[in-house]
Design an enzyme around this catalytic site. Structure first.
Site, PDB file in Angstrom:
ATOM      1  N   CYS A 163      -2.880  -0.258   7.480  1.00 65.60           N
ATOM      2  CA  CYS A 163      -2.078   0.957   7.293  1.00 65.60           C
ATOM      3  C   CYS A 163      -2.275   1.932   8.448  1.00 65.60           C
ATOM      4  CB  CYS A 163      -2.411   1.615   5.960  1.00 65.60           C
ATOM      5  SG  CYS A 163      -1.714   0.714   4.549  1.00 65.60           S
ATOM      6  N   CYS A 218      -6.450   1.688   4.983  1.00 64.22           N
ATOM      7  CA  CYS A 218      -7.042   0.457   5.494  1.00 64.22           C
ATOM      8  C   CYS A 218      -6.640   0.274   6.958  1.00 64.22           C
ATOM      9  CB  CYS A 218      -6.589  -0.741   4.658  1.00 64.22           C
ATOM     10  SG  CYS A 218      -4.862  -1.215   4.915  1.00 64.22           S
ATOM     11  N   HIS A 262       0.829  -1.201   0.000  1.00 62.91           N
ATOM     12  CA  HIS A 262       0.000   0.000   0.000  1.00 62.91           C
ATOM     13  C   HIS A 262       0.866   1.255   0.000  1.00 62.91           C
ATOM     14  CE1 HIS A 262      -3.825  -2.085   1.736  1.00 62.91           C
ATOM     15  NE2 HIS A 262      -3.343  -2.693   0.660  1.00 62.91           N
ATOM     16  N   GLU A 322       0.634   3.921   1.771  1.00 66.60           N
ATOM     17  CA  GLU A 322       0.977   4.343   3.133  1.00 66.60           C
ATOM     18  C   GLU A 322       2.128   3.515   3.680  1.00 66.60           C
ATOM     19  OE1 GLU A 322      -3.589   4.534   2.659  1.00 66.60           O
ATOM     20  OE2 GLU A 322      -1.954   3.236   2.015  1.00 66.60           O
TER      21      GLU A 322
END
Length: 154
Positions: free
Chosen positions: A110, A107, A79, A81
């Site tokens: 994250c 999410c 991801h 992040e």
């Protein structure tokens, strides 16, 4: 009450530009970590360093016909992040007390990583299509509350 400032829109614009580098064939996401109004790291979603890019067939989930919201156990993508946090660590840039700007709502995983990295505020632009169910939303809110982390949508 926390107010969105012009600085927030500026950093979200940078996150949007960073998202264009994303190699995921399903969605491009960008993230920027800011400490004391200085960009310390950026990240976009895609496969780990040295792994064939998703948009080149590197991720079985994205290369196949896996329906949205499923098959994450097959996904190789990192991801945005996670990449921003990892890049900051790799380069020795502190994230404690920082702000994480994201083009997509982080999410659960994250959010946990951001909290662990000392990030105190998460600001995002877009919501996931399939939002969490009520129980998951309650746990997400509990995590933010307990950690003293602020989540804002622009």
């Amino acid at each position: 009450m926390i107010m969105i400032r012009d600085w927030d829109l500026y950093y979200l614009g940078i996150a949007e530009a960073v998202s264009a580098r994303g190699s995921c064939s399903r969605r491009q996401v960008g993230a920027v970590i800011v400490v004391d109004r200085a960009v310390v790291s950026t990240g976009y979603n895609g496969t780990p360093s040295g792994v064939q890019n998703c948009n080149e067939g590197g991720c079985a989930r994205c290369a196949g016909n896996t329906p949205p919201g499923s098959g994450y156990e097959l996904c190789l993508c990192v991801h945005a992040e996670q990449n921003a946090i990892s890049q900051a660590a790799r380069r020795g840039n502190a994230t404690d007390g920082g702000v994480l700007y994201c083009t997509l709502r982080p999410c659960f995983g994250c959010v946990k990583s951001a909290i662990q990295a000392g990030i105190k505020t998460l600001i995002y632009q877009h919501q996931h299509e399939g939002a969490y169910d009520k129980n998951s939303e309650d746990i997400y809110a509990f995590l933010l509350s307990q950690s003293g982390t602020t989540l804002l949508k622009v």
